[in-house]
Structure formats: structure tokens, C-alpha cells
Design an enzyme around this catalytic site. Structure first.
Site, PDB file in Angstrom:
ATOM      1  N   HIS A   1     -10.270  -5.032  -3.390  1.00 49.91           N
ATOM      2  CA  HIS A   1      -8.932  -5.330  -2.873  1.00 49.91           C
ATOM      3  C   HIS A   1      -9.023  -5.830  -1.444  1.00 49.91           C
ATOM      4  CE1 HIS A   1      -9.873  -1.065  -2.225  1.00 49.91           C
ATOM      5  NE2 HIS A   1      -9.228  -1.172  -1.070  1.00 49.91           N
TER       6      HIS A   1
ATOM      7  N   GLY B   1     -15.336   2.514   4.348  1.00 49.62           N
ATOM      8  CA  GLY B   1     -14.098   3.269   4.162  1.00 49.62           C
ATOM      9  C   GLY B   1     -13.412   2.987   2.841  1.00 49.62           C
TER      10      GLY B   1
ATOM     11  N   ASP C   1       0.852  -1.189   0.000  1.00 47.03           N
ATOM     12  CA  ASP C   1       0.000   0.000   0.000  1.00 47.03           C
ATOM     13  C   ASP C   1       0.892   1.245   0.000  1.00 47.03           C
ATOM     14  OD1 ASP C   1      -3.210   0.496   1.067  1.00 47.03           O
ATOM     15  OD2 ASP C   1      -1.807   2.192   1.112  1.00 47.03           O
ATOM     16  N   ILE C   2       0.489   2.240  -0.775  1.00 45.61           N
ATOM     17  CA  ILE C   2       1.286   3.469  -0.903  1.00 45.61           C
ATOM     18  C   ILE C   2       1.278   4.274   0.396  1.00 45.61           C
ATOM     19  CG2 ILE C   2      -0.511   5.063  -1.711  1.00 45.61           C
ATOM     20  CD1 ILE C   2       1.432   5.884  -3.969  1.00 45.61           C
TER      21      ILE C   2
HETATM   22  P1  5GP Z   1      -9.568   1.406   0.621  1.00 45.81           P
HETATM   23  O1  5GP Z   1      -9.605   2.636   1.476  1.00 45.81           O
HETATM   24  O2  5GP Z   1     -10.301   1.620  -0.682  1.00 45.81           O
HETATM   25  O3  5GP Z   1      -9.958   0.152   1.317  1.00 45.81           O
HETATM   26  O4  5GP Z   1      -8.039   1.178   0.280  1.00 45.81           O
HETATM   27  C1  5GP Z   1      -7.397   1.755  -0.805  1.00 45.81           C
HETATM   28  C2  5GP Z   1      -5.938   1.715  -0.485  1.00 45.81           C
HETATM   29  O5  5GP Z   1      -5.211   1.936  -1.682  1.00 45.81           O
HETATM   30  C3  5GP Z   1      -5.491   2.802   0.500  1.00 45.81           C
HETATM   31  O6  5GP Z   1      -4.926   2.173   1.646  1.00 45.81           O
HETATM   32  C4  5GP Z   1      -4.472   3.616  -0.288  1.00 45.81           C
HETATM   33  O7  5GP Z   1      -3.374   4.005   0.504  1.00 45.81           O
HETATM   34  C5  5GP Z   1      -4.071   2.670  -1.395  1.00 45.81           C
HETATM   35  N1  5GP Z   1      -3.688   3.298  -2.638  1.00 45.81           N
HETATM   36  C6  5GP Z   1      -4.352   4.286  -3.295  1.00 45.81           C
HETATM   37  N2  5GP Z   1      -3.726   4.597  -4.430  1.00 45.81           N
HETATM   38  C7  5GP Z   1      -2.644   3.782  -4.511  1.00 45.81           C
HETATM   39  C8  5GP Z   1      -1.606   3.641  -5.472  1.00 45.81           C
HETATM   40  O8  5GP Z   1      -1.532   4.324  -6.495  1.00 45.81           O
HETATM   41  N3  5GP Z   1      -0.651   2.689  -5.219  1.00 45.81           N
HETATM   42  C9  5GP Z   1      -0.694   1.928  -4.091  1.00 45.81           C
HETATM   43  N4  5GP Z   1       0.290   1.050  -3.935  1.00 45.81           N
HETATM   44  N5  5GP Z   1      -1.659   2.032  -3.165  1.00 45.81           N
HETATM   45  C10 5GP Z   1      -2.624   2.953  -3.380  1.00 45.81           C
END
Ligand code: 5GP
Ligand code: ZN
Length: 115
Positions: free
Chosen positions: A101, A94, A31-32
Site C-alpha cells: 500500500h 514500520g 486510513d482508519i
Molecule cells: P503500514 O503500517 O503497514 O504501512 O500501514 C497500514 C495502515 O493501515 C495503518 O496506517 C493502519 O491505520 C491502516 N489500517 C489497518 N487496518 C485498517 C482497516 O481495516 N481499514 C483501514 N481503512 N485502514 C486500516
């Protein structure tokens, strides 16, 4: 492939990531914005917006994702101490990236309930 989807671009290798595990169906990468010492994302290469959008046709794919988590956890060195697997769905879950994912979180103790 959905044109404006960042995870579709990662799955297609249009955006480079540090690949932790990859096969025909899925890819795992860090995760970034990590919220734990080890924070990986596991995504299907197929665009599915969220778990609610998965169809009966996706059942095998969902099984593959789940069944590959132990392999990814082993590569990341998480099998001894354990880890948490999370799927965020839509606003109250969230979810910020609308391509299904799994988060794999490890390297520290996870509290419960989550925030
Ligand atoms: P969500 O909040 O949708 O469950 O998780 C999305 C996750 O994707 C977040 O933890 C965010 O930091 C990660 N994320 C968003 N954009 C990118 C990206 O371009 N690359 C990576 N490696 N992670 C990302
Ligand atoms: Zn996508």
C-alpha cells in the site's frame, strides 16, 4: 485474494470503506487511524505482500499505482499545497499490514526526516 488479508477483503468489497477512487486495478480509501488531516491508502487489488515481493510481471501494475496518485491527490484536494507518499516495507519500515500500500499524507506540513 489471500484469505486472512484485511486489504484483500477491502479490495473485494467484503469490508466496506469510503472509496475515494477505484478502478480495475486499485482502490484508494481513508486510513482508519489517520496521522494527518488527510491520510489515504492506495492498494493494488492483487495481493502483493510488499514491494520486495513484486515481480517483473507487476511492473505495469506498479506503474498504474504511481500514475494514479495525481488523480487521487486531486480528488482529495492535495495538489495545490502538496502531500507525501510513503511505502513502508517490513519491520524496519514500520509495515503492519502485509499487502502493498501507498500512504498519501496531506493537509499539513510534513517534517523531514520522518520518525
Ligand atoms: P503500514 O503500517 O503497514 O504501512 O500501514 C497500514 C495502515 O493501515 C495503518 O496506517 C493502519 O491505520 C491502516 N489500517 C489497518 N487496518 C485498517 C482497516 O481495516 N481499514 C483501514 N481503512 N485502514 C486500516
Ligand atoms: Zn492482500
Amino acid at each position: 485474494m489471500q484469505q486472512d488479508c484485511i486489504f484483500c477483503k477491502i479490495a473485494a468489497n467484503d469490508i466496506p470503506v469510503n472509496v475515494i477512487y477505484e478502478d480495475e486495478y486499485l482502490i484508494a480509501f481513508p486510513d482508519i487511524n489517520p496521522v494527518a488531516p488527510i491520510h489515504l491508502l492506495v492498494i493494488p487489488k492483487k495481493h502483493i505482500a510488499n514491494i520486495l515481493e513484486a515481480t517483473p510481471e507487476d511492473t505495469t501494475l506498479l506503474g498504474r499505482l504511481m500514475a494514479t496518485i495525481p488523480k487521487i491527490a486531486a480528488i482529495a484536494g492535495l495538489t495545490e499545497d502538496g502531500f507525501r507518499t510513503v511505502i513502508n516495507t517490513k519491520d524496519n519500515g514500520g509495515q503492519t499490514v502485509h499487502h502493498l500500500h501507498f500512504h498519501i499524507l496531506g493537509g499539513r506540513f510534513m517534517t523531514w526526516p520522518p520518525g
